[in-house]
Scaffold this motif. Structure first.
Motif, PDB file in Angstrom:
ATOM      1  N   GLU A 191       3.116   5.970   6.805  1.00 53.98           N
ATOM      2  CA  GLU A 191       3.063   5.644   5.382  1.00 53.98           C
ATOM      3  C   GLU A 191       2.158   4.448   5.124  1.00 53.98           C
ATOM      4  O   GLU A 191       1.407   4.427   4.141  1.00 53.98           O
ATOM      5  CB  GLU A 191       4.472   5.359   4.860  1.00 53.98           C
ATOM      6  CG  GLU A 191       4.556   5.205   3.360  1.00 53.98           C
ATOM      7  CD  GLU A 191       4.174   6.460   2.600  1.00 53.98           C
ATOM      8  OE1 GLU A 191       3.477   6.341   1.580  1.00 53.98           O
ATOM      9  OE2 GLU A 191       4.563   7.565   3.034  1.00 53.98           O
ATOM     10  N   VAL A 192       2.194   3.451   6.001  1.00 51.87           N
ATOM     11  CA  VAL A 192       1.368   2.257   5.818  1.00 51.87           C
ATOM     12  C   VAL A 192      -0.057   2.499   6.310  1.00 51.87           C
ATOM     13  O   VAL A 192      -1.034   2.335   5.561  1.00 51.87           O
ATOM     14  CB  VAL A 192       1.973   1.048   6.557  1.00 51.87           C
ATOM     15  CG1 VAL A 192       1.035  -0.164   6.450  1.00 51.87           C
ATOM     16  CG2 VAL A 192       3.344   0.696   5.986  1.00 51.87           C
ATOM     17  N   ASP A 193      -0.177   2.894   7.577  1.00 56.09           N
ATOM     18  CA  ASP A 193      -1.497   2.959   8.208  1.00 56.09           C
ATOM     19  C   ASP A 193      -2.350   4.120   7.697  1.00 56.09           C
ATOM     20  O   ASP A 193      -3.564   3.975   7.530  1.00 56.09           O
ATOM     21  CB  ASP A 193      -1.345   3.078   9.724  1.00 56.09           C
ATOM     22  CG  ASP A 193      -0.737   1.846  10.355  1.00 56.09           C
ATOM     23  OD1 ASP A 193      -0.192   1.006   9.605  1.00 56.09           O
ATOM     24  OD2 ASP A 193      -0.785   1.705  11.585  1.00 56.09           O
ATOM     25  N   VAL A 245       0.812  -1.215   0.000  1.00 60.51           N
ATOM     26  CA  VAL A 245       0.000   0.000   0.000  1.00 60.51           C
ATOM     27  C   VAL A 245       0.844   1.263   0.000  1.00 60.51           C
ATOM     28  O   VAL A 245       0.305   2.369  -0.164  1.00 60.51           O
ATOM     29  CB  VAL A 245      -0.963   0.018   1.207  1.00 60.51           C
ATOM     30  CG1 VAL A 245      -1.940  -1.142   1.128  1.00 60.51           C
ATOM     31  CG2 VAL A 245      -0.198   0.001   2.528  1.00 60.51           C
ATOM     32  N   THR A 246       2.166   1.114   0.153  1.00 57.39           N
ATOM     33  CA  THR A 246       3.041   2.289   0.086  1.00 57.39           C
ATOM     34  C   THR A 246       3.627   2.493  -1.311  1.00 57.39           C
ATOM     35  O   THR A 246       4.371   3.448  -1.530  1.00 57.39           O
ATOM     36  CB  THR A 246       4.211   2.153   1.083  1.00 57.39           C
ATOM     37  OG1 THR A 246       5.093   1.098   0.658  1.00 57.39           O
ATOM     38  CG2 THR A 246       3.700   1.840   2.479  1.00 57.39           C
ATOM     39  N   ASP A 247       3.276   1.603  -2.238  1.00 54.54           N
ATOM     40  CA  ASP A 247       3.856   1.622  -3.585  1.00 54.54           C
ATOM     41  C   ASP A 247       2.782   2.029  -4.600  1.00 54.54           C
ATOM     42  O   ASP A 247       1.829   1.273  -4.844  1.00 54.54           O
ATOM     43  CB  ASP A 247       4.407   0.236  -3.920  1.00 54.54           C
ATOM     44  CG  ASP A 247       5.182   0.203  -5.226  1.00 54.54           C
ATOM     45  OD1 ASP A 247       4.722   0.797  -6.222  1.00 54.54           O
ATOM     46  OD2 ASP A 247       6.247  -0.441  -5.264  1.00 54.54           O
ATOM     47  N   VAL A 296      -5.171   6.188   2.460  1.00 54.55           N
ATOM     48  CA  VAL A 296      -5.539   7.270   1.533  1.00 54.55           C
ATOM     49  C   VAL A 296      -5.228   6.873   0.091  1.00 54.55           C
ATOM     50  O   VAL A 296      -6.046   7.048  -0.823  1.00 54.55           O
ATOM     51  CB  VAL A 296      -4.796   8.572   1.904  1.00 54.55           C
ATOM     52  CG1 VAL A 296      -5.098   9.665   0.879  1.00 54.55           C
ATOM     53  CG2 VAL A 296      -5.193   9.037   3.306  1.00 54.55           C
ATOM     54  N   ARG A 297      -4.042   6.318  -0.116  1.00 54.74           N
ATOM     55  CA  ARG A 297      -3.601   5.962  -1.477  1.00 54.74           C
ATOM     56  C   ARG A 297      -4.533   4.927  -2.105  1.00 54.74           C
ATOM     57  O   ARG A 297      -4.973   5.081  -3.257  1.00 54.74           O
ATOM     58  CB  ARG A 297      -2.169   5.428  -1.408  1.00 54.74           C
ATOM     59  CG  ARG A 297      -1.570   5.062  -2.761  1.00 54.74           C
ATOM     60  CD  ARG A 297      -0.134   4.577  -2.612  1.00 54.74           C
ATOM     61  NE  ARG A 297       0.782   5.672  -2.272  1.00 54.74           N
ATOM     62  CZ  ARG A 297       1.310   5.866  -1.056  1.00 54.74           C
ATOM     63  NH1 ARG A 297       1.023   5.018  -0.066  1.00 54.74           N
ATOM     64  NH2 ARG A 297       2.121   6.871  -0.830  1.00 54.74           N
TER      65      ARG A 297
END
Length: 278
Positions: free
Chosen positions: A174-176, A122-124, A181-182
């Motif tokens: 960044e993850v949570d 989910v950070t990518d 959001v991403r």
């Protein structure tokens, strides 16, 4: 120690006795008020019985697609299996789907052909975009989009504020937070088409921060406000936004594996020893 159930029974009996006593008093002093109160009481009891005995409706999963992040273990893994058993088309997003992760292997082996695992970090941005395309290509026949998106992926870094690095704060956020959001932004067009729902897994720590959980509490508090803002914006599209706030499920979600927790305890002891030496 008195059991809670026993206290509930005693309190219920005392409350019922008080109500009956009040009705008896009213029957002698104010007959009209007595009949009014009796009618309200009987109506309330009848309404509760109807709600209890009425058949419970269940959503038919046939033709409905759900995307879930964080399905390698914990809540995501369990939810993916459960929704598959109810007939939903499940896209189980796993961090290790393409790396031989045990969670994705078990899901593919134990679930029906309606469930497919999807590689997603989910950070990518690239992996999130690829996941959206994979879902579009595999939507069930007749489906215009996603029935639901469940943002479940999460990590934590326990420790006192003074000892947790800025890099750890950034990673948890960044993850949570930004991961939620991403993924939400990427899947919203599919959610709108189906007038579906976004389900964000937050935590009670997002409402009531606790010591040693500063990173997690901060990240989940941001998820709470993001969800509330999104709910207002999505109302005009008929899209629902739901927040789920679990409490003490750290071991169930594999956030605190025994080895990780033991290492954390060792580090804490070393930190305290260093402070005492100073």
């Amino acid at each position: 120690m008195v059991k809670p159930l026993y206290l509930f029974y005693c309190a219920s009996l005392a409350g019922l006795s008080a109500i009956l006593g009040l009705l008896l008093l009213l029957s002698h002093c104010a007959p009209v008020l007595y009949y009014l109160c009796t009618g309200i009481l009987m109506g309330s009891v009848g309404y509760c019985l109807v709600l209890y005995l009425a058949p419970k409706s269940r959503v038919n999963g046939n033709g409905k697609a759900v995307f879930i992040t964080g399905c390698d273990s914990g809540f995501g893994f369990g939810l993916a299996k459960r929704l598959d058993s109810l007939g939903f088309t499940v896209f189980a997003g796993c961090l290790l789907a393409d790396s031989g992760g045990e969670g994705s292997k078990k899901l593919r082996a134990e679930c029906s052909s309606r469930l497919s695992t999807v590689q997603i970090d989910v950070t990518d941005d690239g992996q999130v975009k690829a996941a959206v395309q994979q879902v579009k290509d595999r939507l069930p026949t007749g489906s215009k989009g996603l029935y639901a998106l469940v943002n479940n992926a999460g990590v934590t870094q326990p420790g006192e504020v003074e000892w947790v690095s800025i890099a750890a704060y950034r990673h948890v956020m960044e993850v949570d937070t930004f991961g939620t959001v991403r993924v939400t932004k990427a899947f919203l067009p599919l959610i709108r088409r189906e007038k579906g729902r976004v389900v964000n897994i937050s935590s009670v720590n997002g409402l009531y921060p606790s010591p040693m959980a500063g990173t997690y509490s901060m990240a989940k508090a941001a998820v709470e406000f993001f969800s509330d803002a999104l709910r207002h914006e999505m109302h005009k599209w008929g899209v629902k936004v739901v927040i789920v706030e679990p409490e003490s499920f750290a071991r169930a979600t594999d956030m605190f594996l025994p080895a990780v927790f033991n290492k954390f305890v060792q580090v804490r002891r070393l930190q305290h020893s260093s402070i005492q030496q100073l």
